[in-house]
Design an enzyme around this catalytic site. Structure first.
Site, mmCIF file in Angstrom:
data_model
loop_
_atom_site.group_PDB
_atom_site.id
_atom_site.type_symbol
_atom_site.label_atom_id
_atom_site.label_comp_id
_atom_site.label_asym_id
_atom_site.label_seq_id
_atom_site.Cartn_x
_atom_site.Cartn_y
_atom_site.Cartn_z
ATOM 1 N N ASP A 1 0.837 -1.195 0.000
ATOM 2 C CA ASP A 1 0.000 0.000 0.000
ATOM 3 C C ASP A 1 0.881 1.258 0.000
ATOM 4 O OD1 ASP A 1 -2.836 0.952 0.445
ATOM 5 O OD2 ASP A 1 -1.892 1.898 2.188
ATOM 6 N N GLU B 1 14.492 -15.409 0.220
ATOM 7 C CA GLU B 1 14.868 -16.477 1.161
ATOM 8 C C GLU B 1 13.917 -17.659 1.029
ATOM 9 O OE1 GLU B 1 14.483 -14.737 5.041
ATOM 10 O OE2 GLU B 1 16.171 -13.359 4.696
HETATM 11 C C1 GLC Z 1 -4.260 3.001 -0.629
HETATM 12 C C2 GLC Z 1 -5.478 2.137 -0.478
HETATM 13 C C3 GLC Z 1 -6.608 2.994 -0.002
HETATM 14 C C4 GLC Z 1 -6.236 3.597 1.334
HETATM 15 C C5 GLC Z 1 -4.922 4.354 1.256
HETATM 16 C C6 GLC Z 1 -4.363 4.651 2.617
HETATM 17 O O1 GLC Z 1 -4.379 3.933 -1.625
HETATM 18 O O2 GLC Z 1 -5.750 1.506 -1.689
HETATM 19 O O3 GLC Z 1 -7.787 2.261 0.112
HETATM 20 O O4 GLC Z 1 -7.244 4.490 1.738
HETATM 21 O O5 GLC Z 1 -3.944 3.590 0.596
HETATM 22 O O6 GLC Z 1 -3.910 3.485 3.241
#
Ligand code: GLC
Length: 545
Positions: free
Chosen positions: A202, A252
């Site tokens: 993310d 790993e």
């Molecule tokens: C990413 C995720 C989204 C979230 C953001 C903050 O863009 O896809 O859903 O709100 O990160 O974590």
């Protein structure tokens, strides 16, 4: 098992709280996923990616993580997780989990400790705490804005401020802190040891920051679209040191674990996230932002194919995910030709009334777009419900909106709940077979027509198109790709040398098909004419009589 299975995989994204509830609390859970493994298997996907299922107060749909190495008790236990992985693996489906390293939640043990600790303490150094400006430090340290709207700084009870590029419940971590780095390695191993095959990273472009003061005011920040690594907050070059270290951990394992980056960066810099000393793939959101237009699709496909070729990477194709208006809806909104993103945002704000949605047109185009992307080289990421042709739910009452974007933008952006409404499994029953309880977001009546049960009974349904297309796609080999020298306007025609041709008619008139055999199409084809808003998979040669 090949170790680069991900390079041409069909990956299905599950938003766990809205997929299937094995209980009666109206919140989807891991046992729900396990119970639907036969369905996933029948779809013909190679892997699932699960959005966060970790303990969370759901300030941002689970992307506010309290504990990276546990399961939210409302969604199950670690044992349930292991059972789910075992069931998926025995069906030949790999598992990708979502890792959220840019920020924790404000309920994470580290943040609780940081709030209780004094200024300049090691506990505060795991986050980004700064003194405020103005008399008594009552003003935020800079004018930076959070992605969801409002200041990117929130004040702790003792008066210091902490940085949150998303919601205040999502304090940003300090990736210069060695403890933070070490802890994420532990988390990677924790899930890899449990058999997880990969990670979706993310906000992969956000981790490292240049926080030397004075902070650059927002008006003077470079535009991310033409950033060159000098933006203090996003896409900094040193972020790749982190991924090089992670890659050693992935390697790993046997088979090596993979990772795909959510990197919202200039297309020219996307390839920096992938490579032998980095992550394996980076999402390409170019098509997700394209209008239904042949030239736009072609330009974006060209860019992705060229970029990935030069980086020695594989392409990723995405039309929908948990952050955007579903593609069936985007393609059914008049006006979306000029500005798809703004048209969809305005439609949501009008509670799904303006401009009026043409459901059939949107769905027809969505099926055609899906077939087009399924024929491209690389991997494809599908979002739960798109295989049913689900539309966005545009009229969720504002009092039920969960997304922090809605409130933090002062109601000027409706947010992302409309694509996160629980899946309809049956055409009747209180929650269309999703749960024995009340679903956490209400499902509209029209979901009945899009349920799995209804579509399984209809050989021409979107679900059957996905199943048949995915089964055929698994026969596509190699990475070869070339445009056919077709020059008709609003027609895209490409050739997969070791497979078949793919032709899409984006226009409003039928176009004659070349000589050859139709393998599969997104809509019925008569008299060897490709109807508007239709894609065909095609073997050129003599047309059989
Ligand atoms: C990413 C995720 C989204 C979230 C953001 C903050 O863009 O896809 O859903 O709100 O990160 O974590």
């Amino acid at each position: 098992m090949t170790s680069d299975w991900w390079a041409d995989a069909a990956v299905y994204q599950i938003y766990p709280r809205s997929f299937a509830d094995s209980g009666d609390d109206g919140l989807g859970d891991l046992r729900g996923v396990t119970s639907r493994v036969p369905y996933l298997s029948s779809l013909g996907i190679d892997a699932v990616w699960l959005s966060p299922f970790y303990p969370s107060a759901l300030a941002d749909g689970g992307y506010d993580v309290d504990d990276y190495r546990d399961v939210d008790p409302r969604l199950g236990t670690l044992d349930d997780f292991d059972e789910m992985v075992a069931a998926l693996h025995s069906a030949g489906i790999r598992v990708i989990v979502d890792l959220v390293p840019n920020h924790t939640s404000d309920r994470h043990a580290w943040f609780t400790e940081a709030l209780a600790a004094p200024k300049d303490s090691p506990a505060r150094d795991r986050y980004v705490f700064r003194d405020g400006t103005g008399p008594d430090g009552a003003g935020p340290p800079s004018d930076w804005q959070s992605i969801f709207g409002g200041s990117a700084w929130a004040q702790a009870p003792d008066g210091q401020w902490y940085l949150h590029m998303f919601a205040p419940e999502q304090p940003d971590l300090n990736w210069d802190n060695p403890e933070v780095r070490a802890d994420f390695l532990t988390t990677l191993r924790f899930w890899a040891d449990r058999g997880v095959d990969g990670f979706r990273i993310d906000v992969a472009h956000g981790l490292t920051k240049d926080l030397t003061e004075p902070f650059t005011p927002t008006a003077e920040l470079p535009d991310l679209a033409d950033a060159d690594g000098t933006h203090p907050l996003w896409d900094r070059d040193e972020v790749h040191d982190i991924y090089a270290e992670w890659r050693r951990v992935f390697d790993e394992y046997d088979p090596p674990r993979m990772a795909v980056a959510e990197a919202c960066v200039a297309p020219s810099r996307r390839h920096r996230y992938v490579g032998v000393d980095g992550l394996h793939q980076a999402f390409n959101f170019d098509l997700l932002e394209a209008a239904w237009d042949a030239e736009e699709f072609r330009a974006r496909i060209d860019r992705q194919v060229a970029d990935t070729e030069s980086a020695g990477a594989s392409a990723t194709w995405v039309l929908s995910n948990h952050d955007v208006v579903r593609h069936a809806t985007r393609y059914g909104l008049p006006g979306a030709e000029d500005n798809p993103r703004e048209t969809a945002a305005a439609w949501l704000l009008s509670d799904g009334t303006e401009p009026p949605l043409d459901r059939d047109l949107g769905l027809r185009r969505a099926r055609a777009a899906t077939l087009l992307t399924l024929a491209l080289p690389g991997s494809v990421y599908l979002y739960q419900g798109e295989e049913l042709g689900l539309h966005e739910v545009g009229d969720l009452p504002t009092e039920l909106i969960h997304d922090p974007e809605f409130r933090r933008s002062g109601g000027t952006r409706k947010g992302r709940d409309g694509c996160r409404v629980p899946i309809p499994w049956t055409s009747n029953g209180p929650s269309f077979g999703f749960s024995r309880g009340t679903p956490h977001l209400p499902q509209p009546e029209w979901f009945a027509d899009y349920s799995v049960a209804a579509e399984e009974a209809d050989p021409h349904s979107t679900l059957e198109i996905y199943r048949r297309a995915l089964a055929l796609r698994s026969k596509l080999r190699g990475r070869g790709f070339a445009w056919h020298d077709e020059t008709r306007p609003q027609v895209l025609h490409f050739v997969r040398p070791e497979g078949w041709d793919c032709i899409t008619n984006f226009g409003s008139q039928p176009v004659p098909l070349p000589e050859g055999t139709i393998l599969f199409a997104s809509a019925p084809i008569d008299a060897h004419l490709l109807p508007p808003n239709t894609t065909v998979w095609f073997l050129s040669g003599e047309t059989p009589t």
